[in-house]
Design a protein around this motif. Structure first.
Motif, PDB file in Angstrom:
ATOM      1  N   ASP A 227       0.859  -1.185   0.000  1.00 20.11           N
ATOM      2  CA  ASP A 227       0.000   0.000   0.000  1.00 20.11           C
ATOM      3  C   ASP A 227       0.896   1.236   0.000  1.00 20.11           C
ATOM      4  O   ASP A 227       1.540   1.537   1.005  1.00 20.11           O
ATOM      5  N   ASP A 228       0.953   1.925  -1.137  1.00 17.05           N
ATOM      6  CA  ASP A 228       1.824   3.101  -1.229  1.00 17.05           C
ATOM      7  C   ASP A 228       1.040   4.404  -1.125  1.00 17.05           C
ATOM      8  O   ASP A 228       1.433   5.430  -1.695  1.00 17.05           O
ATOM      9  N   SER A 229      -0.036   4.395  -0.350  1.00 16.72           N
ATOM     10  CA  SER A 229      -0.897   5.578  -0.243  1.00 16.72           C
ATOM     11  C   SER A 229      -0.185   6.787   0.337  1.00 16.72           C
ATOM     12  O   SER A 229      -0.618   7.924   0.140  1.00 16.72           O
ATOM     13  N   ILE A 230       0.908   6.577   1.055  1.00 14.72           N
ATOM     14  CA  ILE A 230       1.619   7.723   1.604  1.00 14.72           C
ATOM     15  C   ILE A 230       2.137   8.638   0.502  1.00 14.72           C
ATOM     16  O   ILE A 230       2.316   9.847   0.708  1.00 14.72           O
ATOM     17  N   ARG A 231       2.355   8.095  -0.683  1.00 18.71           N
ATOM     18  CA  ARG A 231       2.899   8.906  -1.767  1.00 18.71           C
ATOM     19  C   ARG A 231       1.874   9.902  -2.298  1.00 18.71           C
ATOM     20  O   ARG A 231       2.236  10.854  -2.995  1.00 18.71           O
ATOM     21  N   GLU A 232       0.593   9.697  -1.967  1.00 19.83           N
ATOM     22  CA  GLU A 232      -0.411  10.690  -2.330  1.00 19.83           C
ATOM     23  C   GLU A 232      -0.335  11.896  -1.407  1.00 19.83           C
ATOM     24  O   GLU A 232      -0.632  13.028  -1.816  1.00 19.83           O
ATOM     25  N   LEU A 233       0.053  11.662  -0.150  1.00 21.90           N
ATOM     26  CA  LEU A 233       0.145  12.745   0.824  1.00 21.90           C
ATOM     27  C   LEU A 233       1.518  13.407   0.823  1.00 21.90           C
ATOM     28  O   LEU A 233       1.641  14.608   1.072  1.00 21.90           O
ATOM     29  N   LEU A 234       2.552  12.624   0.565  1.00 29.27           N
ATOM     30  CA  LEU A 234       3.924  13.135   0.515  1.00 29.27           C
ATOM     31  C   LEU A 234       4.544  12.703  -0.810  1.00 29.27           C
ATOM     32  O   LEU A 234       5.312  11.736  -0.870  1.00 29.27           O
ATOM     33  N   PRO A 235       4.206  13.389  -1.884  1.00 27.18           N
ATOM     34  CA  PRO A 235       4.633  12.952  -3.213  1.00 27.18           C
ATOM     35  C   PRO A 235       6.077  13.335  -3.540  1.00 27.18           C
ATOM     36  O   PRO A 235       6.406  14.502  -3.680  1.00 27.18           O
TER      37      PRO A 235
END
Length: 298
Positions: A266-274
């Motif tokens: 799950d790489d959802s952090i890249r949506e918040l910290l791109p």
């Protein structure tokens, strides 16, 4: 923001403290020996097993980073659990708004090693007092001074040929230390990360054998890997202690974790910290350059 960093003198904490200051935060660097601390931030005495010292260290802080582990202790699971529970309870008493924790990757359904199982327990126990915990789960961190990285580097530099157990074919998703620190700093200023768990890693997964081969190529060294069907974690740890400076107990804990695949699902952090994480080769080159700088500065 006033921020406490537990583990300020460690592999990650020593890099995190100056970056937090650059981001405009006031850093309290918690250590059991403040008089011998020479890193960034204001040194303050604190011990994760001592409630009174934690109360004083946390007084006036809004957030805290928890970067403490005790792999070299034979009872590390119990010690880490006790420390995390104490830290979480005192954080609630002190009115902290959040705790940020660096944990380990590994699928929930897997039979996790004691090391990774302990990391998950710490995640839960830090929140026992009700303070929201932001967890970043990482696999192998590539940076000068990191135990997993040092094992990789020293194996390549000491052994042009090595017998390799089955765990070298297990995948992980290595991440550069610079990127771990970037995520740790970034989540503090992103309200949407509060109380959530994120997986962080480099751009792709590699087996441990792939990592060894890449380091050998980058250093221009010969490397022959000879797979063997039977090499227990206990024997592997003794082998590591003979050819690296990692002690057998720590090596056994690390090798136990290497049987678990540690990749990002799950790489959802890249949506918040791109941002684009460094690839493995660049992470290795930075670690090697930092090692040279450290040796020259010594």
């Amino acid at each position: 923001m006033d921020v406490l960093v537990a583990g300020s003198s460690g592999f990650v904490g020593s890099r995190l403290c100056p970056e937090l200051e650059r981001a405009g935060h006031t850093v309290r660097a918690m250590t059991r020996r403040p008089h011998s601390y020479h890193g960034a931030g204001q040194p303050i005495r604190g011990d994760v097993h001592d409630r009174d010292s934690l109360r004083k260290a946390m007084d006036g802080c809004q957030a805290a980073y928890y970067l403490v582990h005790s792999l070299d202790d034979p009872k590390f699971e119990q010690r880490d659990a006790d420390a995390a529970r104490t830290f979480g309870e005192v954080a609630a008493e002190a009115g902290l708004e959040r705790i940020v924790y660096l944990g380990g990757l590994g699928a929930e359904g897997d039979d996790l090693s004691p090391h990774l199982r302990s990391r998950r327990a710490v995640e839960r126990l830090l929140g026992v007092g009700g303070v929201p915990v932001t967890t970043l789960r990482a696999g192998v961190i590539i940076g000068h001074g990191g135990i997993s990285w040092e094992v990789t580097r020293q194996l390549v530099e000491h052994l042009p040929a090595m017998v390799t157990p089955k765990w070298v074919h297990v995948r992980t998703q290595p991440i550069a230390l610079d990127d771990v620190v970037r995520y740790l700093v970034g989540v503090l200023d992103e309200p949407e990360t509060t109380g959530r768990t994120f997986e962080i890693g480099g751009p792709y997964a590699l087996t441990f054998a792939d990592m060894l081969r890449r380091v050998a190529d980058l250093e221009g060294r010969p490397l022959i890997l000879v797979p063997v069907p039977l090499l227990s974690p206990w024997l592997s740890s003794l082998w590591l202690s003979l050819v690296t400076d990692v002690d057998a107990r720590t090596g056994r804990s690390l090798i136990g974790s290497m049987v678990n695949e540690t990749v990002v699902h799950d790489d959802s952090i890249r949506e918040l910290l791109p941002f684009e994480p460094l690839d493995y080769d660049e992470a290795v080159l930075r670690a090697l350059r930092d090692r040279v700088k450290a040796r020259h500065a010594a």
